[in-house]
Design a protein around this motif. Structure first.
Motif, PDB file in Angstrom:
ATOM      1  N   ASP A   1       0.829  -1.203   0.000  1.00 34.78           N
ATOM      2  CA  ASP A   1       0.000   0.000   0.000  1.00 34.78           C
ATOM      3  C   ASP A   1       0.864   1.254   0.000  1.00 34.78           C
ATOM      4  O   ASP A   1       0.636   2.194  -0.778  1.00 34.78           O
ATOM      5  CB  ASP A   1      -0.905   0.023   1.239  1.00 34.78           C
ATOM      6  CG  ASP A   1      -2.091  -0.923   1.127  1.00 34.78           C
ATOM      7  OD1 ASP A   1      -2.147  -1.678   0.142  1.00 34.78           O
ATOM      8  OD2 ASP A   1      -2.940  -0.905   2.021  1.00 34.78           O
ATOM      9  N   TYR A   2       1.851   1.274   0.897  1.00 32.93           N
ATOM     10  CA  TYR A   2       2.696   2.456   1.038  1.00 32.93           C
ATOM     11  C   TYR A   2       3.514   2.698  -0.223  1.00 32.93           C
ATOM     12  O   TYR A   2       3.628   3.847  -0.698  1.00 32.93           O
ATOM     13  CB  TYR A   2       3.627   2.300   2.234  1.00 32.93           C
ATOM     14  CG  TYR A   2       4.678   3.393   2.328  1.00 32.93           C
ATOM     15  CD1 TYR A   2       4.328   4.685   2.706  1.00 32.93           C
ATOM     16  CD2 TYR A   2       6.003   3.131   1.998  1.00 32.93           C
ATOM     17  CE1 TYR A   2       5.278   5.699   2.765  1.00 32.93           C
ATOM     18  CE2 TYR A   2       6.958   4.129   2.059  1.00 32.93           C
ATOM     19  CZ  TYR A   2       6.598   5.415   2.450  1.00 32.93           C
ATOM     20  OH  TYR A   2       7.534   6.409   2.502  1.00 32.93           O
ATOM     21  N   GLU A   3       4.088   1.652  -0.793  1.00 27.04           N
ATOM     22  CA  GLU A   3       4.933   1.805  -1.990  1.00 27.04           C
ATOM     23  C   GLU A   3       4.119   2.341  -3.163  1.00 27.04           C
ATOM     24  O   GLU A   3       4.580   3.234  -3.894  1.00 27.04           O
ATOM     25  CB  GLU A   3       5.568   0.467  -2.345  1.00 27.04           C
ATOM     26  CG  GLU A   3       6.652   0.035  -1.375  1.00 27.04           C
ATOM     27  CD  GLU A   3       7.082  -1.404  -1.586  1.00 27.04           C
ATOM     28  OE1 GLU A   3       8.197  -1.764  -1.152  1.00 27.04           O
ATOM     29  OE2 GLU A   3       6.296  -2.193  -2.178  1.00 27.04           O
ATOM     30  N   LEU A   4       2.916   1.812  -3.352  1.00 24.12           N
ATOM     31  CA  LEU A   4       2.097   2.271  -4.467  1.00 24.12           C
ATOM     32  C   LEU A   4       1.616   3.699  -4.232  1.00 24.12           C
ATOM     33  O   LEU A   4       1.620   4.524  -5.163  1.00 24.12           O
ATOM     34  CB  LEU A   4       0.899   1.335  -4.670  1.00 24.12           C
ATOM     35  CG  LEU A   4      -0.002   1.653  -5.864  1.00 24.12           C
ATOM     36  CD1 LEU A   4       0.797   1.677  -7.159  1.00 24.12           C
ATOM     37  CD2 LEU A   4      -1.149   0.656  -5.963  1.00 24.12           C
ATOM     38  N   GLU A   5       1.200   4.009  -3.022  1.00 24.73           N
ATOM     39  CA  GLU A   5       0.776   5.378  -2.716  1.00 24.73           C
ATOM     40  C   GLU A   5       1.908   6.369  -2.971  1.00 24.73           C
ATOM     41  O   GLU A   5       1.689   7.462  -3.508  1.00 24.73           O
ATOM     42  CB  GLU A   5       0.325   5.474  -1.263  1.00 24.73           C
ATOM     43  CG  GLU A   5      -0.111   6.877  -0.834  1.00 24.73           C
ATOM     44  CD  GLU A   5      -0.436   6.951   0.639  1.00 24.73           C
ATOM     45  OE1 GLU A   5       0.390   7.480   1.410  1.00 24.73           O
ATOM     46  OE2 GLU A   5      -1.518   6.452   1.016  1.00 24.73           O
ATOM     47  N   ARG A   6       3.119   5.998  -2.611  1.00 18.69           N
ATOM     48  CA  ARG A   6       4.270   6.893  -2.757  1.00 18.69           C
ATOM     49  C   ARG A   6       4.519   7.259  -4.213  1.00 18.69           C
ATOM     50  O   ARG A   6       4.799   8.411  -4.532  1.00 18.69           O
ATOM     51  CB  ARG A   6       5.503   6.216  -2.166  1.00 18.69           C
ATOM     52  CG  ARG A   6       6.656   7.159  -1.853  1.00 18.69           C
ATOM     53  CD  ARG A   6       7.805   6.386  -1.249  1.00 18.69           C
ATOM     54  NE  ARG A   6       8.784   7.290  -0.655  1.00 18.69           N
ATOM     55  CZ  ARG A   6       9.967   6.912  -0.205  1.00 18.69           C
ATOM     56  NH1 ARG A   6      10.328   5.635  -0.280  1.00 18.69           N
ATOM     57  NH2 ARG A   6      10.803   7.787   0.322  1.00 18.69           N
ATOM     58  N   VAL A   7       4.422   6.294  -5.117  1.00 14.40           N
ATOM     59  CA  VAL A   7       4.689   6.590  -6.531  1.00 14.40           C
ATOM     60  C   VAL A   7       3.470   7.221  -7.203  1.00 14.40           C
ATOM     61  O   VAL A   7       3.619   7.973  -8.170  1.00 14.40           O
ATOM     62  CB  VAL A   7       5.142   5.330  -7.295  1.00 14.40           C
ATOM     63  CG1 VAL A   7       6.470   4.834  -6.747  1.00 14.40           C
ATOM     64  CG2 VAL A   7       4.097   4.208  -7.249  1.00 14.40           C
ATOM     65  N   ARG A   8       2.256   6.929  -6.703  1.00  6.87           N
ATOM     66  CA  ARG A   8       1.058   7.543  -7.274  1.00  6.87           C
ATOM     67  C   ARG A   8       0.961   9.017  -6.912  1.00  6.87           C
ATOM     68  O   ARG A   8       0.329   9.794  -7.646  1.00  6.87           O
ATOM     69  CB  ARG A   8      -0.211   6.826  -6.784  1.00  6.87           C
ATOM     70  CG  ARG A   8      -0.424   5.432  -7.350  1.00  6.87           C
ATOM     71  CD  ARG A   8      -1.729   4.842  -6.858  1.00  6.87           C
ATOM     72  NE  ARG A   8      -2.878   5.525  -7.454  1.00  6.87           N
ATOM     73  CZ  ARG A   8      -4.116   5.416  -6.993  1.00  6.87           C
ATOM     74  NH1 ARG A   8      -4.370   4.681  -5.915  1.00  6.87           N
ATOM     75  NH2 ARG A   8      -5.108   6.067  -7.589  1.00  6.87           N
ATOM     76  N   PHE A   9       1.568   9.406  -5.812  1.00  6.18           N
ATOM     77  CA  PHE A   9       1.522  10.798  -5.384  1.00  6.18           C
ATOM     78  C   PHE A   9       2.917  11.410  -5.316  1.00  6.18           C
ATOM     79  O   PHE A   9       3.221  12.216  -4.440  1.00  6.18           O
ATOM     80  CB  PHE A   9       0.812  10.907  -4.036  1.00  6.18           C
ATOM     81  CG  PHE A   9      -0.681  10.780  -4.145  1.00  6.18           C
ATOM     82  CD1 PHE A   9      -1.470  11.901  -4.378  1.00  6.18           C
ATOM     83  CD2 PHE A   9      -1.293   9.538  -4.066  1.00  6.18           C
ATOM     84  CE1 PHE A   9      -2.845  11.789  -4.496  1.00  6.18           C
ATOM     85  CE2 PHE A   9      -2.667   9.415  -4.183  1.00  6.18           C
ATOM     86  CZ  PHE A   9      -3.452  10.540  -4.399  1.00  6.18           C
ATOM     87  N   ALA A  10       3.760  11.037  -6.280  1.00  7.93           N
ATOM     88  CA  ALA A  10       5.095  11.635  -6.374  1.00  7.93           C
ATOM     89  C   ALA A  10       4.963  13.131  -6.646  1.00  7.93           C
ATOM     90  O   ALA A  10       4.050  13.583  -7.342  1.00  7.93           O
ATOM     91  CB  ALA A  10       5.888  10.961  -7.490  1.00  7.93           C
ATOM     92  N   LYS A  11       5.891  13.900  -6.093  1.00  2.00           N
ATOM     93  CA  LYS A  11       5.872  15.351  -6.251  1.00  2.00           C
ATOM     94  C   LYS A  11       6.731  15.794  -7.442  1.00  2.00           C
ATOM     95  O   LYS A  11       7.562  15.045  -7.941  1.00  2.00           O
ATOM     96  CB  LYS A  11       6.396  16.022  -4.981  1.00  2.00           C
ATOM     97  CG  LYS A  11       5.672  15.642  -3.704  1.00  2.00           C
ATOM     98  CD  LYS A  11       4.226  16.090  -3.725  1.00  2.00           C
ATOM     99  CE  LYS A  11       3.536  15.787  -2.400  1.00  2.00           C
ATOM    100  NZ  LYS A  11       2.107  16.189  -2.420  1.00  2.00           N
ATOM    101  N   GLY A  12       6.516  17.037  -7.873  1.00  2.00           N
ATOM    102  CA  GLY A  12       7.345  17.609  -8.925  1.00  2.00           C
ATOM    103  C   GLY A  12       6.609  17.764 -10.231  1.00  2.00           C
ATOM    104  O   GLY A  12       5.369  17.691 -10.300  1.00  2.00           O
ATOM    105  N   ALA A  13       7.377  17.995 -11.303  1.00  2.00           N
ATOM    106  CA  ALA A  13       6.801  18.183 -12.632  1.00  2.00           C
ATOM    107  C   ALA A  13       6.005  16.951 -13.051  1.00  2.00           C
ATOM    108  O   ALA A  13       6.419  15.816 -12.798  1.00  2.00           O
ATOM    109  CB  ALA A  13       7.913  18.455 -13.646  1.00  2.00           C
ATOM    110  N   LEU A  14       4.859  17.169 -13.668  1.00  2.00           N
ATOM    111  CA  LEU A  14       3.964  16.106 -14.132  1.00  2.00           C
ATOM    112  C   LEU A  14       3.487  15.213 -12.986  1.00  2.00           C
ATOM    113  O   LEU A  14       3.259  14.015 -13.163  1.00  2.00           O
ATOM    114  CB  LEU A  14       4.644  15.251 -15.212  1.00  2.00           C
ATOM    115  CG  LEU A  14       5.120  15.978 -16.471  1.00  2.00           C
ATOM    116  CD1 LEU A  14       5.898  15.038 -17.369  1.00  2.00           C
ATOM    117  CD2 LEU A  14       3.945  16.572 -17.229  1.00  2.00           C
ATOM    118  N   ALA A  15       3.343  15.796 -11.797  1.00  2.00           N
ATOM    119  CA  ALA A  15       2.884  15.029 -10.638  1.00  2.00           C
ATOM    120  C   ALA A  15       1.616  14.260 -10.985  1.00  2.00           C
ATOM    121  O   ALA A  15       0.638  14.843 -11.472  1.00  2.00           O
ATOM    122  CB  ALA A  15       2.633  15.959  -9.459  1.00  2.00           C
TER     123      ALA A  15
END
Length: 339
Positions: free
Chosen positions: A154-168
């Protein structure tokens, strides 16, 4: 519970995800090259005043999500796309669709993908994967550039789904809905439409920064980088070019090879000999992109470094621009003859 999803490796993430999602709803005749061509995936833009990760901003692909959207629209397939401001709602919606047995496309950031080798991790937020189920508390992941499916917590997928920066990605999900059988006539119309749009993108966008004009423009700029930026910064800029060209979706040579494969498959539908000849032209351009990448790598790794080496790199791009301009000009004329 896992859906009956079939993972297949691909050359490019978005065209691979699109192909896999379409196969999952029964559109078996659509291949990755057809997706790439119908979605007008070939593109180039160089924006000298914009920087990404300290290097020049350039792209060899259309904006994220557009290949999926164009392909499905041309085939008459309805799609749903959602973004979220709440991580909780994003997870809830994903879990709901998975419980219905659906396979779901997700836009994610690359940097924190746990199964990516460390050397391939950097802050790029336009990668695409499919989540096709959940078992034992872990999400089942089909990343089309990987040989086999994998899993994320859950945590790993959430982290990449809500990555910050350009084209977030903002938790973005997208998926297809059940569809009527896709006919050969619909595929033929989608091929014609995709070619027409790609011709426009590479030949007719105004200004000097996009399409074949943008490739030639970058070539001219590279010739000045050594004196203007110094050898260290110029090397970093060339490393950025190669990274965007060859590591982010095979944008340089790989995309040209895929477009050549698309034209070969288009020939199967139209039996127009010129399509096969033009396929060879895009393969030639792909070879030259790869040669340019080797030249750039030699410079930023310190094996090369004279002004002549930068000139050679710039000349490669100038030659590519000429080849692709001629190929797309011929393709535009052929496309008008397709029925």
């Amino acid at each position: 519970m896992a859906s009956n999803f079939h993972h297949a490796q691909s050359a490019h993430c978005e065209s691979g995800v699109t192909r896999n999602l379409l196969q999952n709803i029964g559109v078996k005749q659509i291949t990755e090259p057809l997706v790439f061509g119908m979605g007008a995936g070939l593109f180039f833009i160089y924006i000298p005043l914009l920087k990404i990760s300290g290097g020049p901003a350039l792209a060899f692909r259309s904006v994220p999500g557009i290949i999926f959207k164009r392909t499905c629209h041309s085939l008459g397939i309805k799609i749903i796309r959602k973004k979220f401001s709440s991580k909780e709602k994003a997870k809830e919606e994903l879990d709901k669709k998975l419980s219905e047995g659906m396979a779901i496309g997700c836009q994610v950031g690359v940097y924190y993908l746990p199964y990516f080798p460390k050397e391939y991790r950097f802050h790029f937020n336009a990668h695409n994967i499919v989540v096709f189920g959940k078992e034992d508390g872990k999400y089942l992941i089909s990343d089309p550039i990987m040989e086999y499916p994998t899993t994320m917590t859950d945590y790993e997928l959430e982290r990449v789904r809500f990555a910050k920066g350009a084209l977030a990605p903002r938790g973005q999900i997208y998926y297809t809905l059940a569809t009527e059988p896709v006919t050969e006539e619909r595929i033929k119309r989608a091929i014609i439409k995709g070619i027409k749009l790609n011709v426009f993108h590479m030949l007719k966008i105004p200004g000097a920064f996009a399409g074949v004009k943008g490739i030639a423009f970058l070539g001219k700029r590279i010739k000045n980088w050594r004196d203007k930026l110094g050898t260290e910064k110029a090397g970093l800029y060339l490393a950025q070019v190669v990274r965007m060209q060859e590591e982010i979706g095979t944008g340089g040579g790989g995309f040209r090879y895929m477009y050549g494969a698309f034209l070969q498959e288009a020939y199967n539908y139209f039996q127009h000999d010129e399509l096969m000849k033009l396929s060879e032209e895009f393969t030639k351009a792909g070879d030259l992109w790869r040669t340019a990448a080797v030249q750039a790598s030699g410079i930023y790794k310190g094996r090369l470094g004279s002004q002549q080496d930068y000139n050679i790199m710039g000349d490669y791009l100038a030659e590519i621009s000429v080849i692709e301009k001629l190929a797309f000009t011929k393709l535009a004329a052929v496309n008008k003859q397709l029925k």
